[in-house]
Design a protein around this motif. Structure first.
Motif, PDB file in Angstrom:
ATOM      1  N   UNK A  15    -112.319  25.110 -79.082  1.00 29.12           N
ATOM      2  CA  UNK A  15    -111.621  25.292 -80.352  1.00 29.12           C
ATOM      3  C   UNK A  15    -110.769  26.553 -80.341  1.00 29.12           C
ATOM      4  N   UNK A  16    -111.270  27.626 -79.737  1.00 27.56           N
ATOM      5  CA  UNK A  16    -110.507  28.878 -79.694  1.00 27.56           C
ATOM      6  C   UNK A  16    -109.263  28.733 -78.831  1.00 27.56           C
ATOM      7  N   UNK A  17    -109.430  28.083 -77.658  1.00 22.59           N
ATOM      8  CA  UNK A  17    -108.258  27.887 -76.803  1.00 22.59           C
ATOM      9  C   UNK A  17    -107.283  26.907 -77.441  1.00 22.59           C
ATOM     10  N   UNK A  18    -107.812  25.907 -78.150  1.00 22.51           N
ATOM     11  CA  UNK A  18    -106.933  24.965 -78.847  1.00 22.51           C
ATOM     12  C   UNK A  18    -106.091  25.648 -79.902  1.00 22.51           C
ATOM     13  N   UNK A  56    -105.340  25.008 -70.467  1.00 22.39           N
ATOM     14  CA  UNK A  56    -105.856  23.653 -70.319  1.00 22.39           C
ATOM     15  C   UNK A  56    -106.579  23.477 -68.991  1.00 22.39           C
ATOM     16  N   UNK A  57    -106.021  24.039 -67.914  1.00 20.72           N
ATOM     17  CA  UNK A  57    -106.633  23.887 -66.593  1.00 20.72           C
ATOM     18  C   UNK A  57    -107.988  24.582 -66.525  1.00 20.72           C
ATOM     19  N   UNK A  58    -108.115  25.754 -67.145  1.00 24.81           N
ATOM     20  CA  UNK A  58    -109.384  26.480 -67.112  1.00 24.81           C
ATOM     21  C   UNK A  58    -110.489  25.721 -67.823  1.00 24.81           C
ATOM     22  N   UNK A  59    -110.137  24.901 -68.798  1.00 28.72           N
ATOM     23  CA  UNK A  59    -111.137  24.107 -69.522  1.00 28.72           C
ATOM     24  C   UNK A  59    -111.299  22.714 -68.922  1.00 28.72           C
ATOM     25  N   UNK A  97    -111.312  18.352 -72.573  1.00 35.45           N
ATOM     26  CA  UNK A  97    -112.649  17.736 -72.695  1.00 35.45           C
ATOM     27  C   UNK A  97    -113.553  18.597 -73.544  1.00 35.45           C
ATOM     28  N   UNK A  98    -114.398  17.927 -74.353  1.00 37.40           N
ATOM     29  CA  UNK A  98    -115.307  18.665 -75.231  1.00 37.40           C
ATOM     30  C   UNK A  98    -116.604  19.043 -74.519  1.00 37.40           C
ATOM     31  N   UNK A  99    -116.921  18.406 -73.415  1.00 39.91           N
ATOM     32  CA  UNK A  99    -118.188  18.682 -72.732  1.00 39.91           C
ATOM     33  C   UNK A  99    -117.990  19.824 -71.741  1.00 39.91           C
TER      34      UNK A  99
END
Length: 389
Positions: free
Chosen positions: A302-305, A364-367, A387-389
Protein backbone atom coordinates in the motif's frame (compact mmCIF):
# COMPACT_ATOMS: atom_id res chain seq x y z
CA UNK A 1 64.89 5.18 -0.78
CA UNK A 2 61.79 7.05 0.35
CA UNK A 3 59.65 4.03 -0.49
CA UNK A 4 61.91 1.74 1.56
CA UNK A 5 61.76 4.04 4.58
CA UNK A 6 58.01 4.70 4.34
CA UNK A 7 56.96 1.73 6.57
CA UNK A 8 59.02 3.13 9.46
CA UNK A 9 57.00 6.33 9.42
CA UNK A 10 53.73 4.45 9.96
CA UNK A 11 52.50 3.72 13.44
CA UNK A 12 51.05 0.37 12.37
CA UNK A 13 54.58 -1.00 11.81
CA UNK A 14 55.31 -0.67 15.51
CA UNK A 15 51.85 -1.70 16.73
CA UNK A 16 52.27 -4.95 14.79
CA UNK A 17 55.54 -5.58 16.62
CA UNK A 18 53.76 -4.79 19.89
CA UNK A 19 51.06 -7.29 18.95
CA UNK A 20 53.69 -10.01 18.60
CA UNK A 21 55.29 -9.03 21.90
CA UNK A 22 51.95 -9.21 23.74
CA UNK A 23 51.40 -12.75 22.48
CA UNK A 24 54.43 -14.10 24.35
CA UNK A 25 54.34 -11.97 27.50
CA UNK A 26 52.61 -14.53 29.68
CA UNK A 27 54.89 -17.52 28.89
CA UNK A 28 57.92 -15.21 29.13
CA UNK A 29 56.93 -14.37 32.71
CA UNK A 30 57.22 -18.08 33.58
CA UNK A 31 60.82 -18.01 32.34
CA UNK A 32 61.70 -15.61 35.16
CA UNK A 33 60.51 -18.24 37.62
CA UNK A 34 62.08 -21.23 35.95
CA UNK A 35 64.09 -21.14 32.75
CA UNK A 36 63.21 -24.25 30.79
CA UNK A 37 62.42 -24.90 27.13
CA UNK A 38 59.33 -27.01 27.95
CA UNK A 39 57.51 -23.89 29.19
CA UNK A 40 56.81 -23.02 25.56
CA UNK A 41 55.23 -26.45 25.03
CA UNK A 42 53.01 -25.91 28.07
CA UNK A 43 52.01 -22.48 26.72
CA UNK A 44 51.15 -23.95 23.31
CA UNK A 45 49.06 -26.69 24.94
CA UNK A 46 47.20 -24.15 27.13
CA UNK A 47 46.12 -22.11 24.10
CA UNK A 48 44.07 -24.94 22.57
CA UNK A 49 41.29 -25.05 25.21
CA UNK A 50 41.29 -21.25 25.42
CA UNK A 51 40.42 -21.10 21.70
CA UNK A 52 37.25 -23.11 22.37
CA UNK A 53 35.71 -20.18 24.24
CA UNK A 54 33.52 -18.28 21.72
CA UNK A 55 34.41 -14.87 23.17
CA UNK A 56 38.10 -15.50 22.52
CA UNK A 57 37.52 -14.88 18.80
CA UNK A 58 36.03 -11.48 19.63
CA UNK A 59 38.97 -10.56 21.85
CA UNK A 60 41.54 -11.63 19.27
CA UNK A 61 39.64 -9.92 16.45
CA UNK A 62 39.43 -6.61 18.32
CA UNK A 63 43.12 -6.73 19.20
CA UNK A 64 44.10 -7.63 15.64
CA UNK A 65 41.96 -4.82 14.18
CA UNK A 66 43.42 -2.24 16.50
CA UNK A 67 47.08 -3.25 16.35
CA UNK A 68 47.47 -4.95 12.97
CA UNK A 69 45.24 -2.86 10.71
CA UNK A 70 45.07 0.35 12.73
CA UNK A 71 41.23 0.34 12.73
CA UNK A 72 38.96 0.61 15.72
CA UNK A 73 36.03 -1.69 16.36
CA UNK A 74 33.34 0.54 14.89
CA UNK A 75 35.33 1.51 11.81
CA UNK A 76 37.30 -1.68 11.38
CA UNK A 77 38.08 -3.57 8.28
CA UNK A 78 35.74 -6.39 7.33
CA UNK A 79 38.83 -8.53 6.64
CA UNK A 80 38.95 -9.34 10.36
CA UNK A 81 35.71 -10.17 12.16
CA UNK A 82 34.93 -9.61 15.82
CA UNK A 83 31.95 -11.94 16.11
CA UNK A 84 32.20 -14.83 18.62
CA UNK A 85 32.97 -18.31 17.32
CA UNK A 86 29.80 -19.82 15.89
CA UNK A 87 31.06 -23.18 14.67
CA UNK A 88 33.79 -25.72 15.25
CA UNK A 89 35.43 -24.46 12.09
CA UNK A 90 35.78 -21.02 13.70
CA UNK A 91 37.26 -22.59 16.82
CA UNK A 92 39.69 -24.68 14.78
CA UNK A 93 40.95 -21.66 12.88
CA UNK A 94 41.32 -19.80 16.18
CA UNK A 95 43.48 -22.61 17.58
CA UNK A 96 45.77 -22.38 14.55
CA UNK A 97 45.86 -18.59 14.91
CA UNK A 98 46.87 -18.66 18.58
CA UNK A 99 49.57 -21.26 17.99
CA UNK A 100 50.92 -19.39 14.95
CA UNK A 101 50.93 -16.12 16.87
CA UNK A 102 52.88 -17.72 19.72
CA UNK A 103 55.42 -19.30 17.37
CA UNK A 104 55.89 -16.20 15.20
CA UNK A 105 56.03 -13.97 18.27
CA UNK A 106 58.75 -16.11 19.85
CA UNK A 107 60.79 -16.15 16.63
CA UNK A 108 60.40 -12.40 16.05
CA UNK A 109 61.21 -11.35 19.61
CA UNK A 110 64.25 -13.66 19.66
CA UNK A 111 65.58 -12.25 16.39
CA UNK A 112 64.95 -8.63 17.42
CA UNK A 113 66.62 -9.15 20.80
CA UNK A 114 69.65 -10.87 19.33
CA UNK A 115 70.08 -8.28 16.56
CA UNK A 116 69.93 -5.50 19.16
CA UNK A 117 72.41 -7.41 21.34
CA UNK A 118 74.75 -7.85 18.37
CA UNK A 119 74.52 -4.17 17.45
CA UNK A 120 75.46 -3.07 20.97
CA UNK A 121 78.30 -5.64 21.02
CA UNK A 122 79.77 -4.31 17.77
CA UNK A 123 79.47 -0.70 18.90
CA UNK A 124 81.20 -1.41 22.21
CA UNK A 125 84.02 -3.48 20.73
CA UNK A 126 86.33 -0.53 19.77
CA UNK A 127 86.20 0.74 23.36
CA UNK A 128 87.55 -2.48 24.87
CA UNK A 129 84.34 -3.01 26.81
CA UNK A 130 83.64 -6.51 28.07
CA UNK A 131 80.15 -7.50 27.05
CA UNK A 132 78.16 -10.21 28.77
CA UNK A 133 77.89 -13.41 26.79
CA UNK A 134 74.45 -14.69 25.88
CA UNK A 135 73.83 -13.62 22.33
CA UNK A 136 73.50 -15.91 19.39
CA UNK A 137 76.85 -14.75 18.12
CA UNK A 138 79.87 -12.76 19.29
CA UNK A 139 82.95 -11.60 17.43
CA UNK A 140 86.44 -12.39 18.58
CA UNK A 141 88.62 -9.37 19.23
CA UNK A 142 87.78 -5.75 19.75
CA UNK A 143 88.79 -4.15 16.49
CA UNK A 144 87.40 -0.85 15.28
CA UNK A 145 86.35 -2.51 12.02
CA UNK A 146 83.53 -4.27 13.92
CA UNK A 147 81.56 -1.02 13.73
CA UNK A 148 81.37 -1.38 9.96
CA UNK A 149 79.08 -4.39 10.43
CA UNK A 150 76.49 -2.39 12.38
CA UNK A 151 74.55 -1.22 9.26
CA UNK A 152 74.10 -4.85 8.20
CA UNK A 153 72.55 -5.72 11.55
CA UNK A 154 70.30 -2.66 11.45
CA UNK A 155 69.07 -3.62 7.97
CA UNK A 156 68.40 -7.16 9.20
CA UNK A 157 66.53 -5.71 12.19
CA UNK A 158 64.38 -3.50 9.92
CA UNK A 159 63.58 -6.41 7.60
CA UNK A 160 62.62 -8.60 10.56
CA UNK A 161 60.25 -5.98 12.00
CA UNK A 162 58.52 -5.20 8.71
CA UNK A 163 58.36 -8.77 7.40
CA UNK A 164 57.02 -10.22 10.65
CA UNK A 165 54.37 -7.48 10.78
CA UNK A 166 53.19 -8.25 7.25
CA UNK A 167 53.19 -11.98 7.95
CA UNK A 168 51.15 -11.78 11.16
CA UNK A 169 48.65 -9.45 9.44
CA UNK A 170 48.25 -11.86 6.52
CA UNK A 171 47.70 -14.72 8.97
CA UNK A 172 45.11 -12.67 10.87
CA UNK A 173 43.14 -11.93 7.70
CA UNK A 174 43.26 -15.61 6.76
CA UNK A 175 42.48 -17.16 10.15
CA UNK A 176 40.37 -14.41 11.77
CA UNK A 177 38.66 -13.36 8.55
CA UNK A 178 35.01 -14.00 7.77
CA UNK A 179 33.74 -17.40 6.72
CA UNK A 180 31.80 -17.74 3.43
CA UNK A 181 28.55 -17.58 5.41
CA UNK A 182 29.68 -14.40 7.17
CA UNK A 183 30.76 -12.86 3.84
CA UNK A 184 27.33 -13.66 2.39
CA UNK A 185 25.60 -12.13 5.43
CA UNK A 186 27.74 -8.99 5.15
CA UNK A 187 26.97 -8.74 1.44
CA UNK A 188 23.24 -9.08 2.13
CA UNK A 189 23.45 -6.40 4.82
CA UNK A 190 25.28 -4.09 2.43
CA UNK A 191 22.65 -4.76 -0.24
CA UNK A 192 19.88 -3.92 2.23
CA UNK A 193 21.62 -0.66 3.07
CA UNK A 194 21.92 0.27 -0.60
CA UNK A 195 18.27 -0.60 -1.20
CA UNK A 196 17.27 1.54 1.78
CA UNK A 197 19.26 4.48 0.45
CA UNK A 198 17.65 4.03 -2.96
CA UNK A 199 14.21 3.92 -1.37
CA UNK A 200 14.88 7.09 0.61
CA UNK A 201 16.09 8.84 -2.55
CA UNK A 202 12.88 7.82 -4.31
CA UNK A 203 10.84 9.02 -1.33
CA UNK A 204 12.41 12.46 -1.51
CA UNK A 205 12.10 12.59 -5.30
CA UNK A 206 8.41 11.64 -5.27
CA UNK A 207 7.32 13.73 -2.31
CA UNK A 208 9.32 16.91 -2.86
CA UNK A 209 8.98 16.65 -6.64
CA UNK A 210 5.20 16.42 -6.33
CA UNK A 211 5.04 19.39 -3.96
CA UNK A 212 7.21 21.56 -6.18
CA UNK A 213 5.28 20.59 -9.29
CA UNK A 214 1.95 21.51 -7.64
CA UNK A 215 3.40 24.79 -6.40
CA UNK A 216 4.75 25.72 -9.86
CA UNK A 217 1.48 24.82 -11.63
CA UNK A 218 -0.68 26.63 -9.09
CA UNK A 219 1.48 29.75 -9.12
CA UNK A 220 1.45 29.87 -12.93
CA UNK A 221 -2.31 29.33 -13.09
CA UNK A 222 -2.95 32.03 -10.49
CA UNK A 223 -0.81 34.53 -12.39
CA UNK A 224 -2.61 33.73 -15.64
CA UNK A 225 -6.13 33.83 -14.14
CA UNK A 226 -5.70 37.15 -12.30
CA UNK A 227 -8.70 36.20 -10.18
CA UNK A 228 -8.42 36.89 -6.42
CA UNK A 229 -10.68 33.97 -5.54
CA UNK A 230 -8.70 31.57 -7.73
CA UNK A 231 -5.46 32.92 -6.31
CA UNK A 232 -6.69 32.21 -2.77
CA UNK A 233 -7.55 28.63 -3.74
CA UNK A 234 -4.16 28.22 -5.38
CA UNK A 235 -2.37 29.48 -2.28
CA UNK A 236 -4.40 27.09 -0.12
CA UNK A 237 -3.40 24.20 -2.38
CA UNK A 238 0.26 25.25 -2.28
CA UNK A 239 0.14 25.52 1.51
CA UNK A 240 -1.50 22.12 1.94
CA UNK A 241 0.89 20.40 -0.46
CA UNK A 242 3.90 22.12 1.09
CA UNK A 243 2.83 21.05 4.58
CA UNK A 244 2.49 17.43 3.45
CA UNK A 245 5.92 17.61 1.79
CA UNK A 246 7.46 18.97 4.98
CA UNK A 247 5.93 16.07 6.93
CA UNK A 248 7.40 13.60 4.45
CA UNK A 249 10.78 15.34 4.59
CA UNK A 250 10.83 15.25 8.39
CA UNK A 251 9.90 11.55 8.37
CA UNK A 252 12.62 10.66 5.85
CA UNK A 253 15.23 12.64 7.78
CA UNK A 254 14.07 10.85 10.93
CA UNK A 255 14.72 7.51 9.24
CA UNK A 256 18.23 8.69 8.33
CA UNK A 257 18.90 9.80 11.90
CA UNK A 258 17.36 6.72 13.52
CA UNK A 259 17.93 3.57 11.52
CA UNK A 260 15.58 1.58 13.79
CA UNK A 261 12.69 4.00 13.34
CA UNK A 262 9.61 2.21 11.88
CA UNK A 263 8.22 3.22 8.50
CA UNK A 264 4.59 2.63 9.45
CA UNK A 265 3.94 6.40 9.42
CA UNK A 266 4.41 6.56 5.65
CA UNK A 267 1.20 7.36 3.73
CA UNK A 268 -0.73 4.49 2.15
CA UNK A 269 -3.41 4.16 -0.51
CA UNK A 270 -6.07 4.84 2.13
CA UNK A 271 -4.64 8.39 2.16
CA UNK A 272 -5.03 8.75 -1.61
CA UNK A 273 -7.87 11.29 -1.21
CA UNK A 274 -5.40 13.92 -0.04
CA UNK A 275 -3.23 13.19 -3.07
CA UNK A 276 -6.15 13.40 -5.51
CA UNK A 277 -7.43 16.65 -4.01
CA UNK A 278 -3.97 18.19 -4.36
CA UNK A 279 -3.85 17.22 -8.05
CA UNK A 280 -7.41 18.49 -8.65
CA UNK A 281 -6.52 21.79 -7.02
CA UNK A 282 -3.72 22.09 -9.57
CA UNK A 283 -6.22 21.91 -12.42
CA UNK A 284 -6.21 18.21 -13.29
CA UNK A 285 -9.66 16.72 -13.91
CA UNK A 286 -9.36 13.34 -12.21
CA UNK A 287 -11.88 10.54 -12.62
CA UNK A 288 -11.07 7.87 -10.05
CA UNK A 289 -12.36 4.30 -10.00
CA UNK A 290 -11.88 2.27 -6.82
CA UNK A 291 -12.52 -1.48 -6.76
CA UNK A 292 -11.97 -3.79 -3.82
CA UNK A 293 -11.04 -3.19 -0.15
CA UNK A 294 -7.98 -0.95 0.03
CA UNK A 295 -7.67 -1.44 3.79
CA UNK A 296 -6.76 -5.12 3.27
CA UNK A 297 -3.72 -4.31 1.14
CA UNK A 298 -0.48 -5.17 3.05
CA UNK A 299 1.42 -2.16 4.39
CA UNK A 300 4.49 -2.37 2.15
CA UNK A 301 2.39 -2.79 -1.00
CA UNK A 302 0.00 0.00 0.00
CA UNK A 303 2.83 2.43 0.79
CA UNK A 304 4.63 1.76 -2.48
CA UNK A 305 1.31 1.97 -4.33
CA UNK A 306 0.73 5.43 -2.88
CA UNK A 307 4.14 6.61 -4.12
CA UNK A 308 3.51 5.13 -7.57
CA UNK A 309 0.17 6.96 -7.79
CA UNK A 310 1.81 10.17 -6.55
CA UNK A 311 4.59 9.99 -9.14
CA UNK A 312 2.08 9.23 -11.91
CA UNK A 313 -0.03 12.27 -11.07
CA UNK A 314 3.09 14.42 -10.71
CA UNK A 315 4.16 13.43 -14.22
CA UNK A 316 0.73 14.36 -15.56
CA UNK A 317 0.89 17.83 -14.01
CA UNK A 318 4.52 18.35 -15.02
CA UNK A 319 4.33 17.18 -18.63
CA UNK A 320 0.66 17.48 -19.65
CA UNK A 321 -0.78 20.19 -17.42
CA UNK A 322 -4.48 20.52 -16.62
CA UNK A 323 -5.88 17.62 -18.64
CA UNK A 324 -8.49 14.94 -17.92
CA UNK A 325 -6.98 12.05 -15.99
CA UNK A 326 -8.44 8.59 -15.56
CA UNK A 327 -7.22 6.67 -12.53
CA UNK A 328 -8.12 3.14 -11.49
CA UNK A 329 -7.20 1.33 -8.28
CA UNK A 330 -8.35 -2.27 -8.07
CA UNK A 331 -7.80 -5.00 -5.48
CA UNK A 332 -8.75 -8.43 -6.81
CA UNK A 333 -7.36 -11.96 -7.14
CA UNK A 334 -4.38 -11.26 -4.91
CA UNK A 335 -3.20 -8.35 -7.03
CA UNK A 336 -3.24 -4.58 -6.64
CA UNK A 337 -3.69 -2.86 -10.00
CA UNK A 338 -2.91 0.82 -10.48
CA UNK A 339 -3.59 2.60 -13.74
CA UNK A 340 -3.32 6.27 -14.64
CA UNK A 341 -4.18 7.53 -18.16
CA UNK A 342 -4.13 11.00 -19.66
CA UNK A 343 -4.25 12.37 -23.23
CA UNK A 344 -0.94 12.59 -25.03
CA UNK A 345 0.28 16.17 -25.37
CA UNK A 346 3.52 17.84 -26.39
CA UNK A 347 6.11 16.79 -23.86
CA UNK A 348 7.16 19.61 -21.57
CA UNK A 349 10.86 19.39 -20.64
CA UNK A 350 11.55 19.54 -16.96
CA UNK A 351 14.15 18.66 -14.38
CA UNK A 352 14.55 15.00 -13.53
CA UNK A 353 12.87 13.90 -16.74
CA UNK A 354 12.64 10.10 -16.87
CA UNK A 355 13.79 9.37 -13.29
CA UNK A 356 10.22 9.20 -12.01
CA UNK A 357 9.20 6.49 -14.47
CA UNK A 358 12.35 4.55 -13.66
CA UNK A 359 11.45 4.82 -9.97
CA UNK A 360 7.97 3.42 -10.68
CA UNK A 361 9.46 0.41 -12.44
CA UNK A 362 11.99 -0.12 -9.63
CA UNK A 363 9.27 -0.01 -6.96
CA UNK A 364 7.20 -2.56 -8.84
CA UNK A 365 10.19 -4.86 -9.42
CA UNK A 366 11.20 -4.82 -5.74
CA UNK A 367 7.72 -6.03 -4.79
CA UNK A 368 7.74 -8.75 -7.43
CA UNK A 369 5.32 -6.87 -9.69
CA UNK A 370 5.52 -5.28 -13.11
CA UNK A 371 4.96 -1.83 -14.58
CA UNK A 372 4.22 -0.61 -18.10
CA UNK A 373 4.61 3.04 -19.05
CA UNK A 374 4.19 4.68 -22.41
CA UNK A 375 1.71 5.58 -25.17
CA UNK A 376 -1.42 3.43 -25.43
CA UNK A 377 -4.31 4.10 -27.83
CA UNK A 378 -3.73 7.84 -27.94
CA UNK A 379 -3.17 8.17 -24.18
CA UNK A 380 -0.16 8.11 -21.93
CA UNK A 381 -0.53 5.15 -19.60
CA UNK A 382 1.04 4.02 -16.36
CA UNK A 383 -0.12 0.48 -15.57
CA UNK A 384 1.25 -1.29 -12.50
CA UNK A 385 0.40 -4.70 -11.03
CA UNK A 386 1.66 -5.60 -7.55
CA UNK A 387 1.16 -9.00 -5.86
CA UNK A 388 -0.42 -8.81 -2.43
CA UNK A 389 1.32 -11.92 -1.06
Amino acid sequence: MVRLLRPFGRAVTYTRLLHLFIGIVWPSMWLFVREAWWIWLVAAAALAPAALVPAMRTAEGLQARLLLTGHRHDHGSTDIVVAPSASWGDRGRLVVWLEARLLLGYATVTCVAQLLFGTVHLLSAPFDRDFEEGGLFTLAGRGWWNVLLVPLLLVALAVTVVASGHLITALARRLLGPTPAERLAAMEERTEQLLERTRIARELHDSIGHALTVAVVQAGAARAARDPAFTDRALDAIEETGRAALEDLERVLGILRESERPVSSRPTLTDADRLLESARASGAKIDIELTGPLDTVPGPVSREGYRILQESLTNVLRHAGAVPVGARIAVADGTLTLEVRNPLTADIPGPGRGSGLRGIRERAALLGGRARTGPDEGDWQVHVELPLS
